[in-house]
Design a protein around this motif. Structure first.
Motif, short mmCIF file in Angstrom:
data_model
loop_
_atom_site.label_atom_id
_atom_site.label_comp_id
_atom_site.label_asym_id
_atom_site.label_seq_id
_atom_site.Cartn_x
_atom_site.Cartn_y
_atom_site.Cartn_z
N UNK A 28 0.86 -1.19 0.00
CA UNK A 28 0.00 0.00 0.00
C UNK A 28 0.89 1.23 0.00
N UNK A 29 0.81 2.13 0.97
CA UNK A 29 1.66 3.31 0.92
C UNK A 29 2.84 3.22 1.88
N UNK A 30 3.06 2.04 2.46
CA UNK A 30 4.16 1.88 3.40
C UNK A 30 5.32 1.11 2.79
N UNK A 41 8.36 7.12 -3.36
CA UNK A 41 7.16 7.30 -2.54
C UNK A 41 5.95 6.72 -3.23
N UNK A 42 4.95 6.42 -2.43
CA UNK A 42 3.69 5.89 -2.93
C UNK A 42 2.61 6.43 -2.01
N UNK A 43 2.40 7.73 -2.11
CA UNK A 43 1.65 8.48 -1.11
C UNK A 43 0.22 7.97 -0.92
N UNK A 88 3.34 5.34 -7.92
CA UNK A 88 4.60 5.54 -7.22
C UNK A 88 5.56 6.31 -8.10
N UNK A 89 6.45 7.06 -7.45
CA UNK A 89 7.53 7.73 -8.17
C UNK A 89 8.85 7.33 -7.55
N UNK A 90 9.85 7.20 -8.41
CA UNK A 90 11.22 6.92 -8.00
C UNK A 90 12.08 8.08 -8.50
N UNK A 91 12.85 8.66 -7.61
CA UNK A 91 13.66 9.81 -7.98
C UNK A 91 15.13 9.52 -7.74
N UNK A 92 15.95 10.09 -8.60
CA UNK A 92 17.40 10.02 -8.43
C UNK A 92 17.92 11.46 -8.45
N UNK A 93 18.64 11.82 -7.39
CA UNK A 93 19.11 13.20 -7.28
C UNK A 93 20.34 13.27 -6.39
#
Lengths: 114, 112
Positions: free
Chosen positions: A51-53, A68-70, A75-80
């Motif tokens: 779910x969102x956890x 995150x999967x608010x 869901x989004x995956x970010x690289x920074x």
């Protein structure tokens, strides 16, 4: 039944830039996974959501990667910031329940870091 | 740490040939082994194996698991050009999570 959707399909960035990937799992699937697949290797799990956890993020390089999967769906995956070694295909998968053995994969996003 | 090794790394055959792909594994508290076919990008599910000696079959593809010797094989008979793909083997431990550990894959090319 629609499959796992991912966007973009391709992304080219320069090192030190930021990038984000989006995933929409199969409707009703509670568990979502992000994998990194470097050319010539099998997929490696980065993070698993129930779910969102977050269930497991032990292999996520947290200094530069975040996910995150608010609302427990997309869901989004970010690289920074991105590094050259982040060049890979990023696969999203989902399964109906947490202990389901069958994970369904999306088409992936091919990231090239120059 | 769980480990999956596939062999051969790559294979080139002609249409009509039979191929056998190998997968050996080391996993703490084994639960199941899965085979996927990856063409372009998305791996697609082929088989899930949990018990030794029971063959799973789908058309020209079949697979079997040996839990004593810790390996599985995937057989493809009468290969076709459409079988060209990367075949991935993954293991799932019997723990609270659902973490698949993948092998490096076998790249199969079937020539006409």
């Amino acid at each position: 039944e629609a499959g796992v959707a991912q966007s973009p399909r391709y992304k080219i960035i320069e090192k030190r830039q930021s990038v984000a990937f989006w995933c929409n799992p199969i409707s009703g699937h509670a568990t979502l996974y992000w994998y990194q697949q470097i050319l010539g290797q099998g997929p490696k799990l980065l993070i698993q959501f129930q779910n969102n956890g977050v269930v497991d993020d032990s292999q996520l390089p947290k200094d530069r990667f975040s996910a995150e999967r608010l609302k427990g769906v997309d869901s989004t995956l970010k690289i920074q910031p991105a590094k050259l070694e982040d060049s890979a295909v990023y696969l999203c998968a989902s399964s109906l329940v947490r202990h389901s053995d069958t994970q369904y994969f999306g088409p992936g996003t091919r990231l090239t870091v120059l | 740490e769980d480990k999956v090794v596939q062999s051969p790394l790559s294979l080139v055959v002609h249409e009509g040939d039979t191929v056998t792909l190998n997968c050996s594994y080391e996993v703490t508290n084994f639960r199941s082994l899965l085979w996927y076919k990856q063409e372009k990008k998305a791996p697609t599910f082929l088989f899930m194996l949990t018990s030794s000696g029971i063959e799973k079959k789908s058309g020209r593809l079949s697979s079997i698991l040996d839990k004593k010797e810790l390996f599985s094989i995937l057989n493809i008979t009468a290969t076709q050009t459409g079988d060209s793909a990367i075949y991935l083997c993954a293991v799932l431990p019997n723990n609270a999570g659902n973490m698949l550990t993948f092998g490096g894959g076998t790249r199969l090319m079937v020539k006409p």
